[in-house]
Design a protein around this motif. Sequence first.
Motif, PDB file in Angstrom:
ATOM      1  N   VAL A   1      -7.323   1.956  -4.152  1.00  0.00           N
ATOM      2  CA  VAL A   1      -7.580   3.308  -4.641  1.00  0.00           C
ATOM      3  C   VAL A   1      -8.118   3.243  -6.070  1.00  0.00           C
ATOM      4  O   VAL A   1      -7.677   2.434  -6.888  1.00  0.00           O
TER       5      VAL A   1
ATOM      6  N   PRO B   1      -8.596   6.002  -9.188  1.00  0.00           N
ATOM      7  CA  PRO B   1      -8.392   7.394  -9.620  1.00  0.00           C
ATOM      8  C   PRO B   1      -9.739   8.080  -9.851  1.00  0.00           C
ATOM      9  O   PRO B   1     -10.694   7.454 -10.308  1.00  0.00           O
TER      10      PRO B   1
ATOM     11  N   ILE C   1     -10.475  11.530  -4.983  1.00  0.00           N
ATOM     12  CA  ILE C   1      -9.981  10.181  -5.210  1.00  0.00           C
ATOM     13  C   ILE C   1     -11.105   9.204  -4.846  1.00  0.00           C
ATOM     14  O   ILE C   1     -12.035   9.566  -4.114  1.00  0.00           O
TER      15      ILE C   1
ATOM     16  N   SER D   1      -1.766   5.664  -3.922  1.00  0.00           N
ATOM     17  CA  SER D   1      -2.230   4.639  -4.855  1.00  0.00           C
ATOM     18  C   SER D   1      -2.088   3.286  -4.166  1.00  0.00           C
ATOM     19  O   SER D   1      -1.494   3.170  -3.096  1.00  0.00           O
TER      20      SER D   1
END
Length: 880
Positions: free
Chosen positions: A18, A20, A38, A141
């Motif tokens: 992931v 941000p 995302i 995450s």
Amino acid sequence: MNRQVKEIELLAPLTGPVVPIEDVPDPVFAGKMFGDGIGLDPLDTLLVAPCDGTISHLARTGHAVTLTTEEGAEVLLHVGIDTVELKGEGFTPKVQQGDRVVAGQSLIEFDPDYVARRAHSLVTVVAIANGDAFQIASRASGSMQAGRTRLLTLVPTGQPVMSPSASDAERAEAAAQAVGATAAAAGAAAAIVADASPSVEARGEVQLATKGGLHARPAARARDAARKFASKVELHYGGKSASLNSIVGLLGLGAGEGASVTVVAIGHDAREALEAVIAELGHDAPDENEQPSPAHAVSPAPRAAAPVAARALDPNTLAGVAASPGVGVGTLVRWDDGDVTPVERATGTPAAESRALDKALAAVDAELEATVARASQRGAVGEAGIFAVHRVLLDDPALVDAARDLISLGKSAGFAWREAVRAQSAMLGNLEDKLLAERAADLRDIEKRVLRALGLSSPSRTRELPPEAVLCADEFTPSDLAGLDTTRVTGLVTARGGATTHAAIIARQLGIPALVAIGDALHAVPDGTQVVVDANAGRLEYAPTTLDIDRARAERARIASVRDQNRKTSQLAAKTTDGHAVEVAANIATAADARVAVENGADAVGLLRTELMFIHRPTAPSVDAHRDSYQAIVTALEGRTAIIRTLDVGADKEVDYLTLPPEPNPALGLRGIRLAQVRPDLLDDQLRGLVAVQPHGAVRILLPMVTDVGELIRLRARIDQFQREAGRTDPIEVGVMIEVPSAALLADQLARYADFLSIGTNDLTQYTLAMDRMQAQLADQADGLHPAVLRLIAATTQGAAKYGRWVGVCGALAGDPVAVPLLVGLGVTELSVDPVSVPSIKARVRTLDYQLCRQRAQDALALESAQAVRAASREVWPLD
């Protein structure tokens, strides 16, 4: 009352870690201009559906898709950064727009190595496009597994953003925060003073929070907020007032960022209207004039091929289609932006003039609405915002009422509109606030749009150009470019058009970098702006930094150095490494072009366009004028032969004195030799002039738009007649242009009566793919390397071989270094290109192995798309 909120669960569409959203290496995504979301750094090659839904949009380049869920959430999935510039290469969509899909279903397959080497980053964004209706309740995450790991949870906007596993204490805290927010809102509302009479007047103060103050977009948002109520709303500032219905009036207040403005609402729902306006003006909203702070670079995960280092796209950049290669630096000069001077007195009644103005306003509004829709569909938020504001300005009562007042005094609709707009423009231009003063440019833009809709156009003008000028127009015509001062023009940019228009051909011929099909966003770049035209990358950079300019000048110098090296060997023959000879000729239009062709090593002239002889004259040229013009060109060629094409007008080439009947589709009408049906005298005079050129054998005649053998036989008979009349006994060579599919399919029949065949790939591509080469939205798809076009080229060379005829290519494809190996492999023995391209094309031929070209060309015929053909060619024959 409590009610159950249905959550929307989005699974990971890719496998990988992931990223941000704030760290996505692009300021547009990082600034959430496409919505909150995302990022993912992909480790696989397949993008899958994160949930069930409908494909509401699929990018034509296959790099992005929008999925709409049953609940109405719009989920944008965008593979990589700036991947639209790859024009579909490296991407294979597995769905179509309108398809219903289920979670985990394949959407887009992509080549990560290919994309990583050419794009700024492979980081893929998942964004919620309609964040006004849905918000992200939770986000994951770490590392994700495609179609298996939960990535995001959405809830309708206004619902508490709460993890399903939240504790009672956390829920209590959230409830307390909600109560606090309600109390704060109530406190703000308490600042509003209102009397209790039935005719309510409500007043309040608001400090402008929007960056730049009360410019067009926050003014438009406030107006839209007030329109939900019946009350009349005004703003007061600095001793002036303006109705919220008039955007121009609001801009005229000159209220900058942080200014305290009085809001007055009158009506039965004045309090509610006042609250809505104050709420809108009292908070900052994302603005396309803002440039988000640069995002932090993301370190991509390891993969087989080392990716290009990620860099954020400069927000001052517009994308276009390369029409002529190269890099140019200069000052933007609007070539088609001359002042229009409407007649002052009306020729009709005030009622008729008002109706004409209404019709023009409606036409421009529809045009702007379509522009906004197209920009929004492809995710160009800033561009859509610009033209949405233009629609608001167009509807401004301060402008329309002022114009109607002038019409009532006997003024014409055009004069009244121009005067009304210019009065408001002058007011804005005198404001001290630079941002607000710049809105005058928006007004001038809609002024010209409406005048054009009224049937008024800019007069042709002579303008002194700055030393480095980048000419800008909606679209250039061949006559626009015929007399350019090439010592001052460093680039050409257009909002419309395509890479195969005749104006684009002339740009390549002049060696001027050119970008086309940029779109209406080009009109928002002010005249006089310093720009960089990078036609090689398909970009126009406006307001570039000093570093950008230095880099552009360095690239220009590098390109010039390579050209100089190629010119040193340009007089030598072009042969492949295994000895196969290819003639490299030049496409020209004048005697001056012929001299340039000779200087650049052209073996011959493969196409002399004679249209400019007709375009710049008040009457048709005589037989003597034809002969003298062609004779001058033959003399300049110093013994080289010239293929001269007979008059080919129509479509994008118009001649004023040719009163041709109106045609709904000129590209399919009276073009080329079909013109002889209505004006046989024009073709006869040209043919007589051609057969009179000395010495015999220096000229070959090329006939455009031939569709069958009968046309060729009839024209050859006329040419023979004119030769006999001139006392000429030796035959003149006659060739046929292969530019319609029927001619390619009948190449063997045509070759029986023609001495050679010359393929015009521009029109052949247009007619084969049914894509108008003047259509900006199709410019990057109308590619001559489409397998269908290549198959017609192969049919042409095979048909010509039956009678031992040679085949040339005189269209834009001949000058495309990616296409050259394939054309040679298909049996083309002559490539006719722009004079300045002759040295580089000769150099390209000398690097090729003919047998390999033949093999790979046959392989290309079996590929599925032009993108696949280009990728295969680049893999075998990389470019410098």
